[in-house]
Design a protein around this motif. Structure first.
Motif, PDB file in Angstrom:
ATOM      1  N   LEU A   1       0.836  -1.202   0.000  1.00  0.00           N
ATOM      2  CA  LEU A   1       0.000   0.000   0.000  1.00  0.00           C
ATOM      3  C   LEU A   1       0.872   1.254   0.000  1.00  0.00           C
ATOM      4  CD1 LEU A   1      -2.746  -0.928   2.640  1.00  0.00           C
ATOM      5  CD2 LEU A   1      -2.717  -1.382   0.197  1.00  0.00           C
ATOM      6  N   ILE A   2       2.085   1.114   0.511  1.00  0.00           N
ATOM      7  CA  ILE A   2       3.061   2.200   0.510  1.00  0.00           C
ATOM      8  C   ILE A   2       4.304   1.690  -0.213  1.00  0.00           C
ATOM      9  CG2 ILE A   2       4.474   3.743   1.914  1.00  0.00           C
ATOM     10  CD1 ILE A   2       2.375   3.483   4.117  1.00  0.00           C
ATOM     11  N   PRO A   3       4.738   2.359  -1.270  1.00  0.00           N
ATOM     12  CA  PRO A   3       5.869   1.864  -2.067  1.00  0.00           C
ATOM     13  C   PRO A   3       7.164   1.771  -1.263  1.00  0.00           C
ATOM     14  CG  PRO A   3       4.652   3.563  -3.262  1.00  0.00           C
ATOM     15  CD  PRO A   3       4.127   3.565  -1.860  1.00  0.00           C
ATOM     16  N   GLU A   4       7.926   0.748  -1.552  1.00  0.00           N
ATOM     17  CA  GLU A   4       9.218   0.523  -0.897  1.00  0.00           C
ATOM     18  C   GLU A   4      10.135   1.736  -1.034  1.00  0.00           C
ATOM     19  OE1 GLU A   4      12.364  -1.354   1.004  1.00  0.00           O
ATOM     20  OE2 GLU A   4      10.459  -2.366   0.641  1.00  0.00           O
ATOM     21  N   GLU A   5      10.119   2.357  -2.217  1.00  0.00           N
ATOM     22  CA  GLU A   5      11.056   3.460  -2.467  1.00  0.00           C
ATOM     23  C   GLU A   5      10.718   4.725  -1.699  1.00  0.00           C
ATOM     24  OE1 GLU A   5       8.333   3.283  -6.164  1.00  0.00           O
ATOM     25  OE2 GLU A   5       9.235   1.902  -4.724  1.00  0.00           O
ATOM     26  N   TRP A   6       9.543   4.784  -1.066  1.00  0.00           N
ATOM     27  CA  TRP A   6       9.205   5.937  -0.234  1.00  0.00           C
ATOM     28  C   TRP A   6       9.889   5.869   1.123  1.00  0.00           C
ATOM     29  CZ3 TRP A   6       3.278   7.293  -0.801  1.00  0.00           C
ATOM     30  CH2 TRP A   6       3.012   7.579  -2.149  1.00  0.00           C
ATOM     31  N   PHE A   7      10.419   4.713   1.512  1.00  0.00           N
ATOM     32  CA  PHE A   7      11.137   4.567   2.780  1.00  0.00           C
ATOM     33  C   PHE A   7      12.595   4.952   2.527  1.00  0.00           C
ATOM     34  CE2 PHE A   7       7.329   2.225   3.363  1.00  0.00           C
ATOM     35  CZ  PHE A   7       7.104   2.068   4.726  1.00  0.00           C
ATOM     36  N   ILE A   8      12.946   6.158   2.893  1.00  0.00           N
ATOM     37  CA  ILE A   8      14.258   6.730   2.562  1.00  0.00           C
ATOM     38  C   ILE A   8      15.138   6.728   3.813  1.00  0.00           C
ATOM     39  CG2 ILE A   8      15.457   8.780   1.697  1.00  0.00           C
ATOM     40  CD1 ILE A   8      12.695   9.562   0.426  1.00  0.00           C
ATOM     41  N   ARG A   9      16.236   5.992   3.775  1.00  0.00           N
ATOM     42  CA  ARG A   9      17.163   5.934   4.896  1.00  0.00           C
ATOM     43  C   ARG A   9      18.181   7.061   4.785  1.00  0.00           C
ATOM     44  NH1 ARG A   9      16.219   3.271   9.329  1.00  0.00           N
ATOM     45  NH2 ARG A   9      18.359   2.484   9.561  1.00  0.00           N
ATOM     46  N   LYS A  10      18.315   7.840   5.863  1.00  0.00           N
ATOM     47  CA  LYS A  10      19.257   8.952   5.876  1.00  0.00           C
ATOM     48  C   LYS A  10      20.028   8.968   7.189  1.00  0.00           C
ATOM     49  CE  LYS A  10      17.852  13.012   4.387  1.00  0.00           C
ATOM     50  NZ  LYS A  10      18.590  13.268   3.132  1.00  0.00           N
ATOM     51  N   SER A  11      21.259   9.449   7.117  1.00  0.00           N
ATOM     52  CA  SER A  11      22.073   9.576   8.320  1.00  0.00           C
ATOM     53  C   SER A  11      21.717  10.866   9.048  1.00  0.00           C
ATOM     54  CB  SER A  11      23.562   9.577   7.960  1.00  0.00           C
ATOM     55  OG  SER A  11      23.938   8.344   7.385  1.00  0.00           O
ATOM     56  N   THR A  12      21.537  10.771  10.367  1.00  0.00           N
ATOM     57  CA  THR A  12      21.283  11.935  11.206  1.00  0.00           C
ATOM     58  C   THR A  12      22.254  11.890  12.385  1.00  0.00           C
ATOM     59  OG1 THR A  12      19.668  10.859  12.657  1.00  0.00           O
ATOM     60  CG2 THR A  12      18.837  11.813  10.592  1.00  0.00           C
ATOM     61  N   PHE A  13      22.206  12.904  13.239  1.00  0.00           N
ATOM     62  CA  PHE A  13      23.137  12.939  14.380  1.00  0.00           C
ATOM     63  C   PHE A  13      22.861  11.817  15.372  1.00  0.00           C
ATOM     64  CE2 PHE A  13      19.523  15.444  15.726  1.00  0.00           C
ATOM     65  CZ  PHE A  13      19.367  15.124  17.067  1.00  0.00           C
ATOM     66  N   THR A  14      21.669  11.204  15.285  1.00  0.00           N
ATOM     67  CA  THR A  14      21.344  10.078  16.170  1.00  0.00           C
ATOM     68  C   THR A  14      21.567   8.730  15.488  1.00  0.00           C
ATOM     69  OG1 THR A  14      19.015  10.163  15.491  1.00  0.00           O
ATOM     70  CG2 THR A  14      19.643  11.416  17.460  1.00  0.00           C
ATOM     71  N   GLY A  15      22.032   8.742  14.246  1.00  0.00           N
ATOM     72  CA  GLY A  15      22.246   7.502  13.491  1.00  0.00           C
ATOM     73  C   GLY A  15      21.391   7.462  12.243  1.00  0.00           C
ATOM     74  N   GLN A  16      21.048   6.271  11.780  1.00  0.00           N
ATOM     75  CA  GLN A  16      20.207   6.106  10.595  1.00  0.00           C
ATOM     76  C   GLN A  16      18.736   6.259  10.965  1.00  0.00           C
ATOM     77  OE1 GLN A  16      20.733   5.119   7.165  1.00  0.00           O
ATOM     78  NE2 GLN A  16      22.832   5.815   7.461  1.00  0.00           N
ATOM     79  N   GLU A  17      18.007   7.085  10.185  1.00  0.00           N
ATOM     80  CA  GLU A  17      16.573   7.255  10.395  1.00  0.00           C
ATOM     81  C   GLU A  17      15.841   7.115   9.065  1.00  0.00           C
ATOM     82  OE1 GLU A  17      15.140  10.519  12.705  1.00  0.00           O
ATOM     83  OE2 GLU A  17      16.899  10.554  14.016  1.00  0.00           O
ATOM     84  N   THR A  18      14.558   6.807   9.154  1.00  0.00           N
ATOM     85  CA  THR A  18      13.728   6.641   7.961  1.00  0.00           C
ATOM     86  C   THR A  18      12.890   7.898   7.748  1.00  0.00           C
ATOM     87  OG1 THR A  18      13.602   4.250   8.267  1.00  0.00           O
ATOM     88  CG2 THR A  18      11.949   5.247   6.842  1.00  0.00           C
ATOM     89  N   PHE A  19      12.884   8.371   6.511  1.00  0.00           N
ATOM     90  CA  PHE A  19      12.095   9.540   6.127  1.00  0.00           C
ATOM     91  C   PHE A  19      11.212   9.173   4.939  1.00  0.00           C
ATOM     92  CE2 PHE A  19      15.689  11.191   8.393  1.00  0.00           C
ATOM     93  CZ  PHE A  19      15.240  12.336   9.024  1.00  0.00           C
ATOM     94  N   PHE A  20      10.219  10.026   4.666  1.00  0.00           N
ATOM     95  CA  PHE A  20       9.282   9.815   3.569  1.00  0.00           C
ATOM     96  C   PHE A  20       9.070  11.136   2.825  1.00  0.00           C
ATOM     97  CE2 PHE A  20       8.307   6.982   7.018  1.00  0.00           C
ATOM     98  CZ  PHE A  20       8.096   5.752   6.426  1.00  0.00           C
ATOM     99  N   PRO A  21       8.733  11.067   1.514  1.00  0.00           N
ATOM    100  CA  PRO A  21       8.307  12.294   0.816  1.00  0.00           C
ATOM    101  C   PRO A  21       6.999  12.779   1.437  1.00  0.00           C
ATOM    102  CG  PRO A  21       7.995  10.355  -0.588  1.00  0.00           C
ATOM    103  CD  PRO A  21       8.730   9.890   0.632  1.00  0.00           C
ATOM    104  N   LYS A  22       7.033  13.945   2.068  1.00  0.00           N
ATOM    105  CA  LYS A  22       5.958  14.354   2.972  1.00  0.00           C
ATOM    106  C   LYS A  22       4.589  14.436   2.314  1.00  0.00           C
ATOM    107  CE  LYS A  22       4.700  17.853   6.403  1.00  0.00           C
ATOM    108  NZ  LYS A  22       5.119  19.089   7.107  1.00  0.00           N
ATOM    109  N   ASP A  23       4.482  15.173   1.203  1.00  0.00           N
ATOM    110  CA  ASP A  23       3.162  15.383   0.610  1.00  0.00           C
ATOM    111  C   ASP A  23       2.540  14.067   0.152  1.00  0.00           C
ATOM    112  OD1 ASP A  23       5.126  15.141  -1.344  1.00  0.00           O
ATOM    113  OD2 ASP A  23       4.170  16.541  -2.731  1.00  0.00           O
ATOM    114  N   MET A  24       3.363  13.170  -0.409  1.00  0.00           N
ATOM    115  CA  MET A  24       2.825  11.922  -0.945  1.00  0.00           C
ATOM    116  C   MET A  24       2.440  10.930   0.150  1.00  0.00           C
ATOM    117  SD  MET A  24       4.908  11.278  -4.486  1.00  0.00           S
ATOM    118  CE  MET A  24       6.518  11.378  -3.766  1.00  0.00           C
TER     119      MET A  24
END
Length: 209
Positions: free
Chosen positions: A30-53
Motif C-alpha cells: 500500500l506504501i511503495p518501498e522506495e518511499w522509505f528513505i534511509r538517511k544519516s542523522t546525528f542520532t544515526g540512521q533514520e527513515t524519512f518519507f516524501p511528505k506530501d505523498m
C-alpha cells in the motif's frame, strides 16, 4: 527543487498510526518501498518519507480501509493501474500538461478529440512536461524521452522504475532502470535528472482526482 521529507517518528505522531500499521501497509504494497528513505542523522540512521505523498497516501488508506480489504486497497492504490481516460479538452481544462507538450506528443485523433488519453499516455506526457517546463530538456529531447517511455516502460508491468536523463559530450541519453538499483557511469556522463516514475504517477493521480 528538493522535496520536503518527514521523519517516521513525526509521521506516526501526526497521523495517529502505529509502527505496526505502517509496516503492515508496506508489506501489503500500500506504501511503495522506495518511499522509505534511509538517511544519516546525528542520532544515526533514520527513515524519512516524501511528505506530501505519504500524507496523502495514508489519508486515502484510512478513508478506504473500512470498505476494502488490504489486498483490494493495494489494487486501488497501485500508481500504474488506472482505467481513467481523458480527452484533450479535459486535459487542458485541468491544466495538467502544457499545451506545447500536448500538441507535440499527441496523435491527430487525440488532438481532434476523437481519441482519449490512457493513464499510461498521460504519465508519459506528464513526466516529459515536468522536465520540459523546468528547462532541463529541449523540445527535440522531449521527443526522444517520449519514445523511450513508450518503448520500454510497459516492460516493467507496474513495477517501480526510475527515469534517468544523461548527457555526455553534448549527446542526450535516456534510460529506465528498476528500483532499487545502483548505476555507475564513467566520469564523462552527467546525470541531468533522475525521476522516480512511481512518484510522478502519484503526483499525476492527485491532479486527476
Amino acid at each position: 527543487m528538493e522535496r520536503e521529507l518527514i521523519s517516521k517518528k513525526d509521521l506516526l505522531e501526526l497521523m495517529g498510526i502505529s509502527y505496526g500499521q505502517l509496516y503492515r501497509w508496506k508489506r501489503k504494497q500500500l506504501i511503495p518501498e522506495e518511499w522509505f528513505i534511509r538517511k544519516s542523522t546525528f542520532t544515526g540512521q533514520e527513515t524519512f518519507f516524501p511528505k506530501d505523498m505519504i500524507l496523502a497516501r495514508i489519508d486515502r488508506i484510512m478513508n478506504m480501509k473500512e470498505d476494502l480489504s488490504l489486498d483490494e486497497l493495494a489494487g486501488k492504490l497501485s500508481p500504474f493501474h488506472e482505467d481513467l481516460r481523458l480527452n484533450k479538452r479535459e486535459l487542458m481544462e485541468r491544466n495538467i500538461v502544457s499545451e506545447i507538450s500536448i500538441n507535440r506528443h499527441s496523435t491527430p485523433a487525440q488532438l481532434n478529440g476523437q481519441e482519449a488519453y490512457s493513464f499510461a499516455q498521460l504519465l508519459y506526457l506528464y513526466a516529459t512536461d515536468q522536465l520540459l517546463s523546468a528547462g532541463e530538456i529541449s523540445l527535440d529531447e522531449s521527443g526522444l524521452l517520449m519514445e523511450t517511455l513508450r518503448d520500454h516502460f510497459p516492460r516493467y508491468e507496474g513495477k517501480p522504475c526510475e527515469l534517468l536523463f544523461m548527457r555526455k559530450m553534448g549527446v542526450s541519453m535516456f534510460a529506465l532502470a528498476a528500483v532499487p538499483s545502483a548505476l555507475y557511469f564513467d566520469a564523462g556522463v552527467k546525470t541531468v535528472a533522475r525521476l522516480q516514475l512511481s512518484e510522478i504517477a502519484e503526483q499525476l493521480r492527485s491532479k486527476l482526482n
